[in-house]
Motif scaffolding. Structure first.
Motif, PDB file in Angstrom:
ATOM      1  N   VAL A 130     -11.673  51.460  -5.965  1.00  0.00           N
ATOM      2  CA  VAL A 130     -12.675  51.184  -7.221  1.00  0.00           C
ATOM      3  C   VAL A 130     -11.845  50.724  -8.488  1.00  0.00           C
ATOM      4  CG1 VAL A 130     -14.434  52.129  -8.589  1.00  0.00           C
ATOM      5  CG2 VAL A 130     -14.190  52.756  -6.211  1.00  0.00           C
ATOM      6  N   ALA A 186     -20.665  51.171 -13.033  1.00  0.00           N
ATOM      7  CA  ALA A 186     -21.373  52.112 -12.996  1.00  0.00           C
ATOM      8  C   ALA A 186     -21.533  53.028 -14.239  1.00  0.00           C
ATOM      9  CB  ALA A 186     -20.466  53.023 -12.097  1.00  0.00           C
ATOM     10  N   CYS A 197     -20.821  58.589 -12.370  1.00  0.00           N
ATOM     11  CA  CYS A 197     -21.517  58.257 -11.117  1.00  0.00           C
ATOM     12  C   CYS A 197     -21.055  58.650  -9.817  1.00  0.00           C
ATOM     13  CB  CYS A 197     -21.446  56.402 -10.897  1.00  0.00           C
ATOM     14  SG  CYS A 197     -22.350  55.753  -9.777  1.00  0.00           S
ATOM     15  N   SER A 200     -21.533  57.827  -6.770  1.00  0.00           N
ATOM     16  CA  SER A 200     -21.246  56.622  -5.811  1.00  0.00           C
ATOM     17  C   SER A 200     -20.009  56.205  -5.920  1.00  0.00           C
ATOM     18  CB  SER A 200     -21.986  55.451  -5.992  1.00  0.00           C
ATOM     19  OG  SER A 200     -21.932  54.337  -5.177  1.00  0.00           O
ATOM     20  N   THR A 201     -19.353  55.885  -7.324  1.00  0.00           N
ATOM     21  CA  THR A 201     -17.958  55.298  -7.377  1.00  0.00           C
ATOM     22  C   THR A 201     -16.878  56.428  -6.924  1.00  0.00           C
ATOM     23  OG1 THR A 201     -18.088  55.648  -9.723  1.00  0.00           O
ATOM     24  CG2 THR A 201     -18.585  53.599  -8.881  1.00  0.00           C
ATOM     25  N   LEU A 249     -16.677  56.766  -3.311  1.00  0.00           N
ATOM     26  CA  LEU A 249     -16.109  55.660  -2.804  1.00  0.00           C
ATOM     27  C   LEU A 249     -14.456  55.743  -2.862  1.00  0.00           C
ATOM     28  CD1 LEU A 249     -16.435  52.973  -1.428  1.00  0.00           C
ATOM     29  CD2 LEU A 249     -16.945  51.996  -3.436  1.00  0.00           C
ATOM     30  N   LEU A 288     -23.214  46.319   1.700  1.00  0.00           N
ATOM     31  CA  LEU A 288     -24.122  47.088   0.901  1.00  0.00           C
ATOM     32  C   LEU A 288     -25.402  46.376   0.787  1.00  0.00           C
ATOM     33  CD1 LEU A 288     -21.032  46.111  -0.830  1.00  0.00           C
ATOM     34  CD2 LEU A 288     -21.759  48.244  -2.198  1.00  0.00           C
ATOM     35  N   THR A 291     -24.753  50.939  -6.440  1.00  0.00           N
ATOM     36  CA  THR A 291     -23.355  50.213  -6.253  1.00  0.00           C
ATOM     37  C   THR A 291     -23.399  48.832  -6.434  1.00  0.00           C
ATOM     38  OG1 THR A 291     -22.898  52.268  -4.860  1.00  0.00           O
ATOM     39  CG2 THR A 291     -21.442  50.407  -4.666  1.00  0.00           C
ATOM     40  N   SER A 329     -23.385  47.598  -9.824  1.00  0.00           N
ATOM     41  CA  SER A 329     -22.157  47.837 -10.859  1.00  0.00           C
ATOM     42  C   SER A 329     -21.212  47.262 -10.165  1.00  0.00           C
ATOM     43  CB  SER A 329     -22.113  49.515 -11.028  1.00  0.00           C
ATOM     44  OG  SER A 329     -21.846  50.181  -9.457  1.00  0.00           O
ATOM     45  N   MET A 330     -20.977  46.640  -9.305  1.00  0.00           N
ATOM     46  CA  MET A 330     -20.009  45.960  -8.482  1.00  0.00           C
ATOM     47  C   MET A 330     -19.338  44.813  -9.389  1.00  0.00           C
ATOM     48  SD  MET A 330     -21.429  44.336  -5.269  1.00  0.00           S
ATOM     49  CE  MET A 330     -20.017  44.112  -4.258  1.00  0.00           C
ATOM     50  N   TRP A 358     -22.031  51.048   2.882  1.00  0.00           N
ATOM     51  CA  TRP A 358     -22.224  51.851   1.640  1.00  0.00           C
ATOM     52  C   TRP A 358     -23.708  51.790   1.183  1.00  0.00           C
ATOM     53  CZ3 TRP A 358     -19.196  55.715   0.705  1.00  0.00           C
ATOM     54  CH2 TRP A 358     -19.282  56.418  -0.507  1.00  0.00           C
TER      55      TRP A 358
END
Length: 311
Positions: free
Chosen positions: A14, A20, A24, A26-27, A30, A45, A50, A53-54, A104
Motif C-alpha cells: 500500500v 483512503a 481506514c 482496509s488499507t 492489506l 476488487l 478500497t 481509494s486506490m 479484496w
C-alpha cells in the motif's frame, strides 16, 4: 511459533498518498496481507471503499496488478484468472512460481451481492484466497445496511436501527468444508499475517474474513479504530479462529481463553457505547435488555465454535 509484529517483512504493497480515510481498516489490513503474500500476487476488487481509494488509472496506490470487476463476480472472476494462469503454465507460457490470486472484497460483495459466485467458487474448490474485510455496511456508498450489519445498528437505510440479525458468514463458509478458512482482526496484524501465510501454502479455496471497524459509518473517532477492533475481539464480538475442511482447528489469542474458560465476555458495554450507531439504544430504557441480548449472542457463538472443533 507465532510471528511477532517487529519481525514482519518491511515490504509494503500500500503506497502513501492513497485516497483512503484516516485510520481506514482496509488499507491497514492489506498491509499485513501484502507482507504475507509477497510480491507475486494478483488482486481482484469489486466496488468498495478500497476501489474508491486506490487511485485513478494508470496511477494506483497498490503495488499489485489489480482488476476492478463487477460487484457480483468476485468468485467467478478470480476463478477465471486462476484457470487462465493454469492454462498458460500448461502451455509453457508461464514460468516459475504461480502468482497467488486473491480477492479484496467488502461485506456487501461477500454477504449479499457476491454470495452466489463466492459459494460456487468454494464448491468448486478454486485455487485462490477470498478476503472479506467486514465493516458491517455498504460504507463506500453512504453507509447502507448490509447482511453483515448487526441488529439495532443505525445506517442510512435503517435510521431507527436494524431490526434483523446479521448473517453468520464464517459459519456459512465453514459448512462449505473448504480446505482453509479463518477469521482475523486489524487489531492483531501478526495473527492475520500468520493466517495468510498458511492460506498461501494450501491448494484450493481459502476464505479469510477480517473484522474492520469503520469510523465514519460506525460513528466513532478515527484514532480509536484499533481500540474498537481490539475490544471486539476481547468482548467476543469478533471471535478469532481457523478451520480446515469444515472443522475448527485453532482458536487465536483472547478467543481461546474466552471459549476454553467459559468466562463472561468483558468490554461489551464499552465497545457498544463507543459507537454512535448504537447510541439510540444505549441511552434508552432498552439498554440492559440490549446488552443481555448481545452477551447471549456471544455465548451462543462460542458454543457453536466448541461444537465444530476437531478434538
Amino acid at each position: 511459533m507465532a510471528t511477532r509484529i517487529k519481525d514482519l517483512p518491511a515490504e509494503e504493497v500500500v503506497l502513501s498518498g492513497n485516497g483512503a480515510c484516516a485510520s481506514c481498516p482496509s488499507t491497514l489490513a492489506l498491509r499485513s496481507v501484502g507482507k504475507a503474500l509477497g510480491p507475486n500476487a494478483i488482486m481482484l476488487l469489486t466496488p468498495s471503499c478500497t476501489v474508491a481509494s486506490m487511485g485513478v488509472t494508470p496511477q494506483m496506490a497498490f503495488t499489485y496488478p489489480a482488476m476492478n470487476i463487477c460487484f457480483a463476480t468476485a468468485g467467478s472472476s478470480a476463478a477465471g484468472v486462476v484457470y487462465a494462469l493454469e492454462a498458460q503454465a500448461m502451455k509453457g507460457r508461464l514460468q516459475g512460481e504461480m502468482p497467488t490470486v486473491f480477492t479484496w472484497i467488502g461485506d456487501g460483495g461477500t454477504y449479499d451481492i457476491g454470495f452466489q459466485a463466492l459459494s460456487a467458487a468454494a464448491e468448486r474448490n478454486d485455487n485462490f484466497i477470498f478476503f472479506c474485510y467486514n465493516n458491517e455496511a455498504y460504507s463506500n456508498t453512504g453507509v447502507q445496511r448490509s447482511g453483515a450489519t448487526p441488529a439495532y445498528a443505525v445506517t442510512t437505510t435503517t435510521p431507527g436501527g436494524k431490526t434483523e440479525n446479521k448473517k453468520n458468514m464464517p459459519l456459512l463458509m465453514l459448512d462449505h468444508r473448504i480446505p482453509y478458512m479463518a477469521t482475523a482482526s486489524v487489531a492483531y496484524p501478526a495473527d492475520l499475517y500468520d493466517k495468510v501465510v498458511k492460506a498461501k501454502g494450501i491448494k484450493g479455496f481459502k476464505y479469510i474474513e477480517i473484522f474492520a471497524p469503520c469510523y465514519p459509518g460506525w460513528k466513532f473517532e478515527s484514532k480509536d479504530m484499533v481500540k474498537l477492533a481490539r475490544l471486539a475481539v476481547r468482548s467476543g464480538i469478533n471471535l478469532l479462529w481457523e478451520a480446515e475442511n469444515g472443522y475448527i482447528t485453532h482458536l487465536s489469542g483472547p478467543t481461546k481463553a474466552l471459549v476454553e474458560t467459559g468466562a463472561a465476555p468483558r468490554g461489551l458495554e464499552e465497545y457498544l457505547e463507543a459507537q454512535g450507531r448504537f447510541r439510540h439504544v444505549m441511552t434508552s430504557e432498552k439498554k440492559e435488555a440490549f446488552l443481555q441480548g448481545v452477551e447471549a449472542g456471544v455465548r451462543e457463538e462460542m458454543e457453536l465454535l466448541k461444537g465444530r472443533m476437531r478434538i
